[in-house]
Design an enzyme around this catalytic site. Structure first.
Site, PDB file in Angstrom:
ATOM      1  N   SER A  89       0.828  -1.195   0.000  1.00  0.00           N
ATOM      2  CA  SER A  89       0.000   0.000   0.000  1.00  0.00           C
ATOM      3  C   SER A  89       0.870   1.256   0.000  1.00  0.00           C
ATOM      4  O   SER A  89       1.740   1.403  -0.850  1.00  0.00           O
ATOM      5  CB  SER A  89      -0.940  -0.047   1.209  1.00  0.00           C
ATOM      6  OG  SER A  89      -1.978   0.889   1.072  1.00  0.00           O
TER       7      SER A  89
ATOM      8  N   ASP B  80      -5.633  -4.065  -2.532  1.00  0.00           N
ATOM      9  CA  ASP B  80      -4.607  -3.588  -1.604  1.00  0.00           C
ATOM     10  C   ASP B  80      -3.782  -4.741  -1.024  1.00  0.00           C
ATOM     11  O   ASP B  80      -4.333  -5.700  -0.473  1.00  0.00           O
ATOM     12  CB  ASP B  80      -5.313  -2.827  -0.469  1.00  0.00           C
ATOM     13  CG  ASP B  80      -4.338  -2.122   0.449  1.00  0.00           C
ATOM     14  OD1 ASP B  80      -3.587  -2.815   1.150  1.00  0.00           O
ATOM     15  OD2 ASP B  80      -4.335  -0.873   0.465  1.00  0.00           O
TER      16      ASP B  80
END
Length: 266
Positions: free
Chosen positions: A40, A158
């Protein structure tokens, strides 16, 4: 030697504080790093370091400006009309060098999620593909972006959902996190009997400070608080360098020849 940054949303400013300190004061360590890893927001910092992207001031300004824009919107990043990936993509297109994918291949390790399973990507065929993987590693449906990220007809999410702190199998990995835990560089929250929990392959200390940090990771605080996160990263990185014996002492500039002669005469 590996360097890994965890996923942390708007607390990426902490990572920038760490990165700036390692580059400026920890050269003996930084020059040993072979692989930069991240999930991320952490993957973005890792990518900038691996590709020798923009200087830290440009990245810091982007973080502050993005947070300021989000704070103006009702419900901030939780507003379905807000897409964090659009300005991020624009920034990466400007920031990464044309040969970023070549610099990153074999050196940058990005955590992504596909079909609820984690994958670590380290080879990139083009600059556009590299940027897509970085966006995918930061894509949380209805929070950071409106549209799913597809790469070669495969949908990615993610990376922090399944592996928030990627660690290669070999070599030593210096881990970085703005959340208190058991990472090499992280806030040293004091506690007599610390409790930890394991979430997405990362150890977090269970306390109110970490709960507040998690809130700020999704809903950016005011600039004054973000300054504190950045400065905390600087302090924690300096403490690590001193503890490990990697701190680079400043060398005094030599005196001009005439001043050297005067000094000898004294």
């Amino acid at each position: 030697m590996n360097l890994s940054f965890c996923g942390c949303g708007f607390l990426g400013l902490y990572h920038l504080g760490v990165a700036k300190t390692l580059v400026q004061k920890g050269r003996p360590l930084f020059e040993k790093v072979d692989r930069f890893c991240g999930a991320s927001a952490g993957s973005l910092i890792a990518a900038l370091l691996a590709t020798k992207g923009p200087d830290e001031e440009q990245s810091i300004d982007f973080c502050y400006n993005l947070a300021a824009d989000v704070r103006k919107v009702r419900f901030k990043s939780l507003n379905p009309k807000v897409s964090l990936l659009d300005p991020l993509e624009e920034f990466l297109l400007q920031a990464l060098p044309p040969d970023a994918h070549q610099l990153a291949s074999g050196k940058l390790f990005v955590s992504v999620t596909r079909k609820k399973k984690n994958s670590i990507v380290s080879e990139f065929q083009s600059r556009d593909e590299l940027i897509k993987y970085l966006l995918a590693s930061s894509y949380i449906p209805r929070i950071t972006g409106k549209e799913p990220i597809y790469i070669h007809d495969r949908r990615f999410l993610d990376g922090g959902m399944t592996n928030n702190l990627p660690i290669p199998m070999d070599g030593r990995t210096v881990t970085v996190s703005p959340f208190a835990g058991r990472q090499d560089i992280c806030p040293p929250d004091a506690s007599r009997k610390p409790m930890h929990m394991n979430l997405a392959k990362q150890r977090f200390r269970v306390n109110l400070k970490n709960m507040r940090r998690a809130y700020h990771a999704f809903l950016p605080p005011k600039k004054e608080k973000m300054d504190k996160y950045f400065n905390q990263g600087v302090r924690d990185a300096e403490a690590f360098l001193i503890r490990e014996g990697y701190i680079e002492e400043k060398q005094e500039a030599p005196l001009p020849a005439e001043e050297q002669g005067a000094a000898k005469g004294q």
